[in-house]
Design an enzyme around this catalytic site. Sequence first.
Site, PDB file in Angstrom:
ATOM      1  N   THR A  99       0.527  -1.948  -0.079  1.00  0.00           N
ATOM      2  CA  THR A  99      -0.177  -0.439  -0.456  1.00  0.00           C
ATOM      3  C   THR A  99       0.814   1.416  -0.258  1.00  0.00           C
ATOM      4  O   THR A  99       1.383   1.529   0.815  1.00  0.00           O
ATOM      5  CB  THR A  99      -0.888  -0.289   0.958  1.00  0.00           C
ATOM      6  OG1 THR A  99      -1.696  -1.136   1.695  1.00  0.00           O
ATOM      7  CG2 THR A  99      -1.803   1.016   0.797  1.00  0.00           C
ATOM      8  N   SER A 136      -1.469  -2.561   4.628  1.00  0.00           N
ATOM      9  CA  SER A 136      -2.793  -2.652   4.879  1.00  0.00           C
ATOM     10  C   SER A 136      -3.977  -3.537   3.382  1.00  0.00           C
ATOM     11  O   SER A 136      -4.849  -4.020   3.794  1.00  0.00           O
ATOM     12  CB  SER A 136      -3.712  -1.159   4.995  1.00  0.00           C
ATOM     13  OG  SER A 136      -3.205  -0.626   4.614  1.00  0.00           O
ATOM     14  N   HIS A 137      -3.241  -3.533   2.334  1.00  0.00           N
ATOM     15  CA  HIS A 137      -3.926  -3.893   1.692  1.00  0.00           C
ATOM     16  C   HIS A 137      -2.850  -4.402   0.266  1.00  0.00           C
ATOM     17  O   HIS A 137      -1.626  -3.993   0.670  1.00  0.00           O
ATOM     18  CB  HIS A 137      -4.848  -2.965   0.446  1.00  0.00           C
ATOM     19  CG  HIS A 137      -6.027  -2.676   1.276  1.00  0.00           C
ATOM     20  ND1 HIS A 137      -6.250  -1.557   0.852  1.00  0.00           N
ATOM     21  CD2 HIS A 137      -6.932  -4.080   2.013  1.00  0.00           C
ATOM     22  CE1 HIS A 137      -7.466  -1.389   2.040  1.00  0.00           C
ATOM     23  NE2 HIS A 137      -7.318  -3.149   1.702  1.00  0.00           N
ATOM     24  N   VAL A 138      -1.889  -5.818   0.426  1.00  0.00           N
ATOM     25  CA  VAL A 138      -0.944  -6.726  -0.381  1.00  0.00           C
ATOM     26  C   VAL A 138      -1.850  -6.878  -1.538  1.00  0.00           C
ATOM     27  O   VAL A 138      -2.736  -7.722  -2.126  1.00  0.00           O
ATOM     28  CB  VAL A 138      -0.029  -7.388   0.067  1.00  0.00           C
ATOM     29  CG1 VAL A 138       0.110  -6.416   1.566  1.00  0.00           C
ATOM     30  CG2 VAL A 138      -1.587  -8.545   1.350  1.00  0.00           C
TER      31      VAL A 138
END
Length: 240
Positions: A11, A170-172
């Site tokens: 992110t 947090s987002h991959v």
Amino acid sequence: SGQVGRHFMETIFHAAAGLHPEQLGSWRGLPSDLICWDYNAPDAIPGVIGGCRIVPFTASMNLVGPIAYATRVVKGWGPGYQRTVREAFGRAIALGGIAESLPHPQSFVDLDPWVKDANGIPLARIHAFVDEMALARQAFMADRMLEIFRAMGVDAIFEQQGSYDQFSASHVFGTCRMGDDARESVVNRDCRSHRWRNLFVVDASVFPSSGGGEAPSLTIEALALRAAGQIADLMTRREL
């Protein structure tokens, strides 16, 4: 093909916080659905590939309680310090930005050669690299946030942080990316493995890009529905 684990994307973010001259009551937080999509397109940032979005970030930066003000917003000690904390409380406001993450050969996941779990299986090891284009997206977000702060009348910026400072997951995305060429990807457009005919991968690992700062949930759901339809069709034809 050697593609599993490659093209890892994290992110790309930037966040900034300042003190507004007026009492905002910002300990209540701000609606998280207020999103600026002006720069979300892949070519929206001049001279940079990949877009971004900017959102309210006061609660996400944990600026909703007095402890945060006492430890991060106001400096000092003693009765005067307590008075200053009271005066500042509720005036903090923050903005956050998330930018598109694109594949880079120095960002990947492999197996740790030394560290293993209780069953002797090597643990995953993340190699993260923020390239110059990602840093340019972050710098763009930082500049836009300062413009927005100035328009709001916020001059006292007390904190900034971003991907340049710390790894963010947090987002991959990536590591089993989708593509037509089996030499350069892991699954096809239906999330079916190029190599193993009964293997389908349905999560953000198939993303070839993270998108313009968007959360991946709805896209994952859409891909899952499409893959499920393909699986049902293959089972009907007895090809699985």
